[in-house]
Design a protein around this motif. Structure first.
Motif, short mmCIF file in Angstrom:
data_model
loop_
_atom_site.label_atom_id
_atom_site.label_comp_id
_atom_site.label_asym_id
_atom_site.label_seq_id
_atom_site.Cartn_x
_atom_site.Cartn_y
_atom_site.Cartn_z
N GLY A 284 23.88 -14.41 4.03
CA GLY A 284 24.56 -13.68 3.69
C GLY A 284 23.23 -12.01 4.12
N GLN A 285 23.04 -11.67 2.68
CA GLN A 285 22.83 -10.39 2.93
C GLN A 285 22.15 -9.37 1.71
N TYR A 286 21.00 -8.70 2.29
CA TYR A 286 19.82 -8.14 1.05
C TYR A 286 21.18 -6.67 0.93
N ARG A 287 21.35 -5.60 0.26
CA ARG A 287 21.62 -4.30 0.60
C ARG A 287 21.29 -3.74 -0.90
N SER A 288 20.27 -3.86 -1.03
CA SER A 288 19.79 -3.44 -2.23
C SER A 288 18.09 -3.16 -2.15
N VAL A 289 17.49 -2.36 -2.84
CA VAL A 289 15.93 -2.18 -3.49
C VAL A 289 15.73 -3.19 -4.74
N GLY A 290 14.65 -3.90 -4.44
CA GLY A 290 14.00 -5.02 -5.59
C GLY A 290 13.17 -4.73 -6.34
N LEU A 291 12.92 -5.12 -7.53
CA LEU A 291 11.98 -5.27 -8.29
C LEU A 291 10.62 -6.12 -6.54
N SER A 292 9.15 -6.08 -7.00
CA SER A 292 8.36 -6.59 -6.58
C SER A 292 6.73 -7.09 -6.98
N ILE A 293 6.51 -7.59 -7.80
CA ILE A 293 5.09 -7.92 -7.96
C ILE A 293 4.36 -9.03 -7.16
N GLN A 294 3.17 -8.52 -6.54
CA GLN A 294 2.40 -8.74 -5.60
C GLN A 294 0.74 -8.91 -6.05
N GLY A 295 0.05 -9.91 -5.95
CA GLY A 295 -1.52 -10.43 -6.07
C GLY A 295 -1.84 -10.75 -4.82
N HIS A 296 -3.04 -10.35 -4.55
CA HIS A 296 -4.05 -10.95 -3.63
C HIS A 296 -5.73 -10.64 -4.05
N TYR A 297 -5.95 -12.07 -3.81
CA TYR A 297 -7.61 -11.84 -4.10
C TYR A 297 -8.07 -11.47 -2.81
N LEU A 298 -9.20 -10.06 -2.58
CA LEU A 298 -9.46 -9.91 -1.86
C LEU A 298 -11.03 -9.89 -1.09
N TRP A 299 -11.94 -10.16 0.11
CA TRP A 299 -12.71 -9.66 0.35
C TRP A 299 -12.86 -8.23 0.52
N HIS A 300 -14.07 -7.56 0.59
CA HIS A 300 -14.26 -6.51 1.15
C HIS A 300 -15.47 -6.40 1.38
N LYS A 301 -15.96 -5.40 2.28
CA LYS A 301 -17.46 -4.83 2.97
C LYS A 301 -17.56 -3.67 3.52
N SER A 302 -18.86 -2.90 3.13
CA SER A 302 -18.29 -1.62 3.76
C SER A 302 -18.81 -1.69 5.69
N LEU A 303 -18.28 -0.56 5.99
CA LEU A 303 -17.75 -0.70 7.68
C LEU A 303 -19.27 0.80 7.92
N THR A 304 -19.97 1.27 6.92
CA THR A 304 -20.69 2.31 7.60
C THR A 304 -22.03 2.42 6.62
N SER A 305 -22.96 3.33 6.57
CA SER A 305 -23.93 3.39 5.84
C SER A 305 -24.03 3.33 4.60
N ASN A 306 -23.21 4.35 4.43
CA ASN A 306 -23.33 5.39 2.90
C ASN A 306 -22.36 4.61 2.60
#
Length: 176
Positions: free
Chosen positions: A73-95
């Protein structure tokens, strides 16, 4: 709806006017707003120098259109979402004012599903899947907030295995 938008706008304006000294704060919490897919409240908890957990709670299906083929069929509306992520992050500049990140997690969505068997009526569809994200976060000097831009994808596992959706967004977070 107008009162909610006004409250959000005033809150963001208040955050932008704060002059506390703040650098990239990786061992703290941040709370903000994300516009995209999904859109809504964004909460991030930083762990150590290069890990974080990111949680989005908001709407799903509004950015790329409310009508979309789904199962038979089809979606025809906006719904509720819950999203979780485990992240790795790193500096891209010296400051450390620009950081890159990527991560993996899951997403739960609910929308109105219109299958052909119901002749125009809908049923509520709850979906569950895996998601991945990558992005950039900018920490302006001496400000307690950060801006982010991210993109990724969602692969549904239940109810329509391998249903794909883009997850993109931009937003602002207050770091404390």
């Amino acid at each position: 709806m107008k009162k909610t938008f006004l409250l959000i706008a005033l809150t963001v304006a208040g955050w932008l006017s704060v002059t506390n000294v703040a650098k990239a704060q990786y061992n703290n919490w941040s709370v903000g707003f994300r516009l995209g897919e999904p859109s809504g409240l964004n909460i991030r908890k930083y762990f150590g120098s290069n890990h974080a957990f990111d949680l989005n709670v908001g709407t799903y299906g509004g950015l790329y259109g409310t009508r979309r083929s789904y199962r038979t069929g089809q979606y025809r509306s906006v719904g509720l979402s819950i999203q979780g992520h485990y992240l790795w992050h790193k500096s891209l500049t010296s400051n450390e004012s620009l950081r890159g990140y990527y991560g993996f997690g899951g997403q739960i969505n609910t929308r109105r599903y219109y299958p052909p068997r119901l002749n125009g009526e809908f049923e509520n569809a709850l979906s569950l899947g895996a998601s991945g994200i990558g992005g950039l976060e900018i920490f302006p000097a001496n400000k307690p907030y950060s801006f982010f831009l991210e993109g990724g994808g969602y692969v549904e596992l239940l109810q329509a295995p391998f249903f794909l959706s883009l997850n993109t967004g931009l937003g602002i977070r207050y770091n404390f």
